[in-house]
Design a protein around this motif. Structure first.
Motif, PDB file in Angstrom:
ATOM      1  N   LYS A  50       0.828  -1.207   0.000  1.00 57.20           N
ATOM      2  CA  LYS A  50       0.000   0.000   0.000  1.00 57.20           C
ATOM      3  C   LYS A  50       0.863   1.258   0.000  1.00 57.20           C
ATOM      4  CE  LYS A  50      -4.213   1.817   2.045  1.00 57.20           C
ATOM      5  NZ  LYS A  50      -5.268   1.650   3.072  1.00 57.20           N
ATOM      6  N   VAL A  51       1.952   1.233   0.780  1.00 56.04           N
ATOM      7  CA  VAL A  51       2.877   2.372   0.785  1.00 56.04           C
ATOM      8  C   VAL A  51       3.498   2.540  -0.595  1.00 56.04           C
ATOM      9  CG1 VAL A  51       5.011   3.292   1.756  1.00 56.04           C
ATOM     10  CG2 VAL A  51       3.360   2.169   3.252  1.00 56.04           C
ATOM     11  N   LEU A  55      17.384   4.929   4.997  1.00 56.88           N
ATOM     12  CA  LEU A  55      17.349   6.024   4.022  1.00 56.88           C
ATOM     13  C   LEU A  55      16.043   6.805   4.126  1.00 56.88           C
ATOM     14  CD1 LEU A  55      18.843   7.238   1.432  1.00 56.88           C
ATOM     15  CD2 LEU A  55      17.213   5.854   0.137  1.00 56.88           C
ATOM     16  N   LEU A  56      14.929   6.077   4.208  1.00 57.67           N
ATOM     17  CA  LEU A  56      13.631   6.736   4.270  1.00 57.67           C
ATOM     18  C   LEU A  56      13.482   7.573   5.544  1.00 57.67           C
ATOM     19  CD1 LEU A  56      11.331   3.871   2.935  1.00 57.67           C
ATOM     20  CD2 LEU A  56      12.018   5.958   1.737  1.00 57.67           C
ATOM     21  N   GLN A  57      14.186   7.169   6.598  1.00 62.36           N
ATOM     22  CA  GLN A  57      14.114   7.919   7.855  1.00 62.36           C
ATOM     23  C   GLN A  57      15.308   8.855   8.058  1.00 62.36           C
ATOM     24  OE1 GLN A  57      12.552   5.718  11.380  1.00 62.36           O
ATOM     25  NE2 GLN A  57      12.968   3.879  10.155  1.00 62.36           N
ATOM     26  N   GLY A  58      16.170   8.941   7.031  1.00 57.22           N
ATOM     27  CA  GLY A  58      17.419   9.666   7.208  1.00 57.22           C
ATOM     28  C   GLY A  58      17.415  11.120   6.776  1.00 57.22           C
ATOM     29  N   LYS A  82      18.706  13.712  -4.604  1.00 57.67           N
ATOM     30  CA  LYS A  82      17.762  14.467  -5.435  1.00 57.67           C
ATOM     31  C   LYS A  82      16.304  14.207  -5.039  1.00 57.67           C
ATOM     32  CE  LYS A  82      20.279  16.630  -8.659  1.00 57.67           C
ATOM     33  NZ  LYS A  82      20.115  18.061  -8.995  1.00 57.67           N
ATOM     34  N   MET A  83      16.051  13.055  -4.455  1.00 56.41           N
ATOM     35  CA  MET A  83      14.672  12.706  -4.102  1.00 56.41           C
ATOM     36  C   MET A  83      14.247  13.453  -2.839  1.00 56.41           C
ATOM     37  SD  MET A  83      13.064   8.909  -3.315  1.00 56.41           S
ATOM     38  CE  MET A  83      14.039   8.633  -1.824  1.00 56.41           C
ATOM     39  N   PRO A  84      13.164  14.203  -2.889  1.00 55.69           N
ATOM     40  CA  PRO A  84      12.671  14.853  -1.663  1.00 55.69           C
ATOM     41  C   PRO A  84      12.163  13.798  -0.685  1.00 55.69           C
ATOM     42  CG  PRO A  84      11.109  15.130  -3.448  1.00 55.69           C
ATOM     43  CD  PRO A  84      12.319  14.500  -4.064  1.00 55.69           C
ATOM     44  N   LYS A  85      11.989  14.186   0.543  1.00 59.37           N
ATOM     45  CA  LYS A  85      11.491  13.247   1.548  1.00 59.37           C
ATOM     46  C   LYS A  85      10.166  12.660   1.068  1.00 59.37           C
ATOM     47  CE  LYS A  85      10.391  12.806   6.455  1.00 59.37           C
ATOM     48  NZ  LYS A  85      10.315  13.479   7.767  1.00 59.37           N
ATOM     49  N   PRO A  86      10.116  11.329   0.837  1.00 61.02           N
ATOM     50  CA  PRO A  86       8.944  10.775   0.154  1.00 61.02           C
ATOM     51  C   PRO A  86       7.737  10.541   1.051  1.00 61.02           C
ATOM     52  CG  PRO A  86      10.559   9.054   0.561  1.00 61.02           C
ATOM     53  CD  PRO A  86      11.174  10.326   1.050  1.00 61.02           C
ATOM     54  N   ILE A  87       7.951  10.398   2.346  1.00 59.10           N
ATOM     55  CA  ILE A  87       6.826   9.994   3.185  1.00 59.10           C
ATOM     56  C   ILE A  87       6.991  10.541   4.602  1.00 59.10           C
ATOM     57  CG2 ILE A  87       7.900   7.821   3.910  1.00 59.10           C
ATOM     58  CD1 ILE A  87       5.075   6.547   3.568  1.00 59.10           C
ATOM     59  N   SER A  88       5.867  10.851   5.210  1.00 66.11           N
ATOM     60  CA  SER A  88       5.849  11.387   6.572  1.00 66.11           C
ATOM     61  C   SER A  88       4.733  10.715   7.363  1.00 66.11           C
ATOM     62  CB  SER A  88       5.630  12.907   6.553  1.00 66.11           C
ATOM     63  OG  SER A  88       6.616  13.550   5.780  1.00 66.11           O
ATOM     64  N   GLN A 111       0.336   4.862  12.192  1.00 67.19           N
ATOM     65  CA  GLN A 111       0.704   5.447  10.899  1.00 67.19           C
ATOM     66  C   GLN A 111       1.893   6.389  11.084  1.00 67.19           C
ATOM     67  OE1 GLN A 111      -3.943   5.138   9.396  1.00 67.19           O
ATOM     68  NE2 GLN A 111      -3.048   7.137   9.646  1.00 67.19           N
ATOM     69  N   LYS A 112       3.024   5.782  11.441  1.00 68.08           N
ATOM     70  CA  LYS A 112       4.246   6.520  11.710  1.00 68.08           C
ATOM     71  C   LYS A 112       5.288   6.213  10.639  1.00 68.08           C
ATOM     72  CE  LYS A 112       2.753   8.311  15.566  1.00 68.08           C
ATOM     73  NZ  LYS A 112       2.486   9.766  15.660  1.00 68.08           N
ATOM     74  N   LEU A 113       6.218   7.149  10.457  1.00 67.39           N
ATOM     75  CA  LEU A 113       7.267   6.997   9.445  1.00 67.39           C
ATOM     76  C   LEU A 113       8.065   5.715   9.644  1.00 67.39           C
ATOM     77  CD1 LEU A 113       9.062   7.955   7.117  1.00 67.39           C
ATOM     78  CD2 LEU A 113      10.318   9.381   8.755  1.00 67.39           C
ATOM     79  N   GLU A 114       8.373   5.376  10.886  1.00 65.12           N
ATOM     80  CA  GLU A 114       9.194   4.182  11.130  1.00 65.12           C
ATOM     81  C   GLU A 114       8.469   2.911  10.692  1.00 65.12           C
ATOM     82  OE1 GLU A 114       8.245   3.277  15.819  1.00 65.12           O
ATOM     83  OE2 GLU A 114       9.843   4.705  15.317  1.00 65.12           O
TER      84      GLU A 114
END
Length: 688
Positions: free
Chosen positions: A466-467, A586-589, A616-622, A634-637
């Motif tokens: 889903k993500v 990476l996603l949390q970095g 180059k990729m902006p933060k994709p998810i919060s 529904q947390k980033l981690e």
């Protein structure tokens, strides 16, 4: 091979065949009644292991060739199609790719055994030279096979190694053009390498027949280095040698199976899970581990031509060993100085392998030059001098007088040293390959799919899908995945109806129809996941000039440094979770604002895990961006871990089947090894 046979079959049909083609008698004299020195230790088992591995490589290679497409546009995907879509294709691929490493492990042990026990001395010179020829053919075959997956390291490895031939005066450029089939590595190169990689194993098999023939004519050497004198010195090949070799071979198969079923990518290069791109050069081009000592020699010489000569000379010098070492005593067991220099030579080769995985700069280059001199000095200076000045200890009068039991513990110790040495070389390679990633080491998380009994968490896979669908798929493709895969065993657990409903929500461009027009239709189970952009140029234009990578193999295409000795522990713990750890971190970095002392390029974002930190990729998810229906916070981690789990499945869809079959194979092999061990003890009780 062992001379005229006196064997006469009792069956009339076999007698008829034997009078016209005495092949049964040949087999009997060569592999049943053939007299074998009774003091052979387990180092001699590796000859049989090599024959077994050659058979495995030929059989798996022929089957893989039936499905492989030798074209630069399709080779990479055809290999992945074998792994994903062919019945037990993943098993064939891992047997073949890990089989290459097992082949070289066995051949190096076989060669070092020959060096230690003087198996190259008269009357076995031809036997030794044929072995060197087999080794050269193996190296050529292995290199060409490494190119076939057409990943990043395959392409650039082929470019670098074939370019070496340009150093040959006058004809070098012509040879390179011939190998390439043009003016750069491309489709003709791939076709040439595929053809030769398919052909050479059969050439190797032919030379192996000559090698075995020469062995049976000259007779086997033995740890004492003395020739058999009476019948008490030998035992029949069957059952004595066959049961002993069978036990050793099954033990080796357990080692082999550990790699195939539990750590199949342990010795591979993650860059080879990225499709070859002539426009992007890897930061550090490293060959497979079994070429590293010679790669270190090549790079240690400032002159390109000199490096090529030394690299090939390091192999060719082995063929002259029977004449460089004139000592009358064969076995180093009875030559104290030769034994010490032999182990110094082994250490030299190991260190050269470690240096081959390091950058060609600074102290590494200096050390490589020193060890290159030591390598050649062993053959050209040490052995000739030792043969004249060394006073060996007394050699047993006969094989029967040799007591093998005294050396058992030393054999076990030597095996332990070789395992640690292999880990040092492989760890050095990992360090070198990880340097291009450059960021801090991601934390190691606990994953449900880790370990020998690990399985995917179905809930995590569904949440991860889903993500991916709501966030990642807007920029990243998933070209190797079909909608039907969502309902595959070991996957997210969708039913066929649910997978079809997911596919139906997608509009797929198809055609032409009867009128010659393209049209859109609802997606089907047989359709691939849709790509967000029609081509790479459009992807770059929409993302600031950087094309978002395909995510199908991302969990196997990312790596980071764990180093030595952690690399050894990873083998025993079956650690294969670097990719998911990296993606999660990476996603949390992302850090905003970036550190004050960091100059962030325009259009980039700061990420503490990404190499160089400018991504180059902006933060994709919060937090709270994707709705979870099962109550998971529904947390980033959680988003990061779930999508990392999903990407691990997309990269390794048969992980559960692999581990399940691996458990069955390991139990079978361990039980078989136990049965063979006690059978061996009973068979050999009379011989001892």
């Amino acid at each position: 091979m062992s001379g005229p046979s006196t064997y006469q079959p009792t069956n009339p049909a076999l007698q008829w065949i034997e009078r016209r083609l005495p092949i049964i008698g040949l087999i009997h004299s060569s592999f049943v009644a053939y007299p074998t020195p009774r003091n052979l230790n387990y180092w001699w088992t590796f000859g049989g292991i090599l024959s077994f591995m050659l058979g495995v490589q030929i059989i798996t290679g022929v089957i893989l060739a039936m499905h492989y497409t030798p074209h630069v546009d399709m080779a990479f995907n055809s290999v992945e199609s074998i792994v994903r879509d062919v019945n037990f294709g993943w098993l064939l691929r891992y047997l073949h790719s890990n089989g290459a490493s097992m082949f070289f492990i066995a051949v190096y042990i076989h060669m070092f055994r020959g060096l230690y026990y003087g198996s190259y001395k008269e009357p076995r010179e031809i036997l030794w030279i044929l072995g060197v020829i087999i080794y050269l053919l193996m190296m050529a075959t292995g290199f060409m096979g490494y190119v076939l997956p057409w990943g990043q390291m395959s392409f650039w490895g082929a470019t670098v190694i074939t370019n070496l031939f340009s150093a040959i005066p006058y004809v070098g450029d012509s040879i390179v053009t011939l190998l390439w089939g043009g003016y750069s590595v491309g489709n003709p190169t791939l076709n040439r390498f595929f053809s030769l990689h398919y052909l050479l194993p059969f050439v190797i098999a032919g030379v192996v027949v000559l090698h075995v023939w020469a062995l049976h004519v000259a007779g086997q050497n033995n740890p004492a280095g003395v020739e058999p004198k009476t019948e008490k010195d030998t035992v029949p090949f069957t059952p004595y040698a066959t049961i002993k070799d069978g036990f050793g071979m099954v033990c080796f198969m357990i080692f082999y199976a550990w790699f195939v079923f539990y750590v199949p990518n342990y010795l591979g290069d993650p860059d080879n899970y990225i499709m070859a791109n002539p426009g992007v050069t890897p930061a550090h081009i490293v060959p497979e581990w079994y070429y590293l000592p010679f790669y270190a020699i090549l790079r240690s010489i400032p002159s390109k031509l000199g490096g090529v000569i030394c690299m090939f000379g390091a192999i060719v010098v082995l063929a002259f060993l029977p004449w460089l070492d004139n000592a009358k005593t064969r076995s180093s067991r009875y030559r104290p100085l030769a034994k010490q220099f032999f182990w110094m030579f082994v250490v030299t080769c190991i260190l050269l392998g470690w240096l081959g995985g390091k950058p060609a700069e600074g102290i590494y280059t200096i050390a490589s030059r020193v060890l290159t001199f030591v390598y050649f000095a062993y053959f050209l200076i040490v052995l000739p001098i030792l043969s004249r000045i060394e006073k060996p200890r007394a050699v047993p009068n006969s094989i029967a007088d040799d007591v093998l039991a005294k050396y058992g513990k030393k054999v076990v110790s030597a095996i332990a040293v070789l395992v640690l040495a292999g880990g040092l070389i492989a760890g050095g390679v990992q360090d070198a390959r990880a340097q291009e990633h450059g960021g801090p080491t991601p934390p190691s998380l606990k994953w449900s799919f880790a370990g020998p009994f690990g399985k995917f968490d179905r809930g995590a896979l569904q949440r991860g899908y889903k993500v991916y669908k709501e966030v990642c798929s807007t920029c990243h493709s998933m070209n190797l995945l079909y909608f039907r895969n969502l309902a595959d065993e070991g996957g997210p657990g969708f039913t066929a109806a649910q997978a079809l409903a997911v596919a139906s929500d997608v509009k797929v461009k198809d055609g032409p129809n009867d009128a010659g027009d393209m049209f859109e239709r609802p997606g089907r189970l047989a359709d691939r996941f849709p790509a967000p952009f029609p081509n790479e140029q459009a992807a770059r234009a929409a993302n600031g000039g950087a094309a978002p990578p395909d995510l199908s193999l991302m969990a196997k295409a990312r790596n980071y440094d764990r180093g030595f000795p952690q690399f050894i522990f990873d083998f025993f713990t079956q650690f294969q979770e670097k990719g998911p750890n990296y993606i999660d971190a990476l996603l949390q970095g992302y850090v905003d604002p970036p550190p004050a002392d960091f100059k962030l390029p325009e259009g980039a974002y700061y990420n503490k895990i990404y190499p160089g930190h400018a991504i180059k990729m902006p933060k994709p998810i919060s937090d709270d961006q994707v709705t979870y229906d099962d109550g998971t916070p529904q947390k980033l981690e959680n988003y990061a871990k779930d999508v990392s789990t999903f990407l691990m499945w997309t990269a390794e869809p048969h992980l559960e089947a692999r581990k399940r079959l691996g458990l069955q194979v390991m139990v079978f092999l361990i039980l078989l090894a136990g049965l063979l061990y006690f059978t061996k003890k009973k068979v050999w009780a009379n011989a001892h």
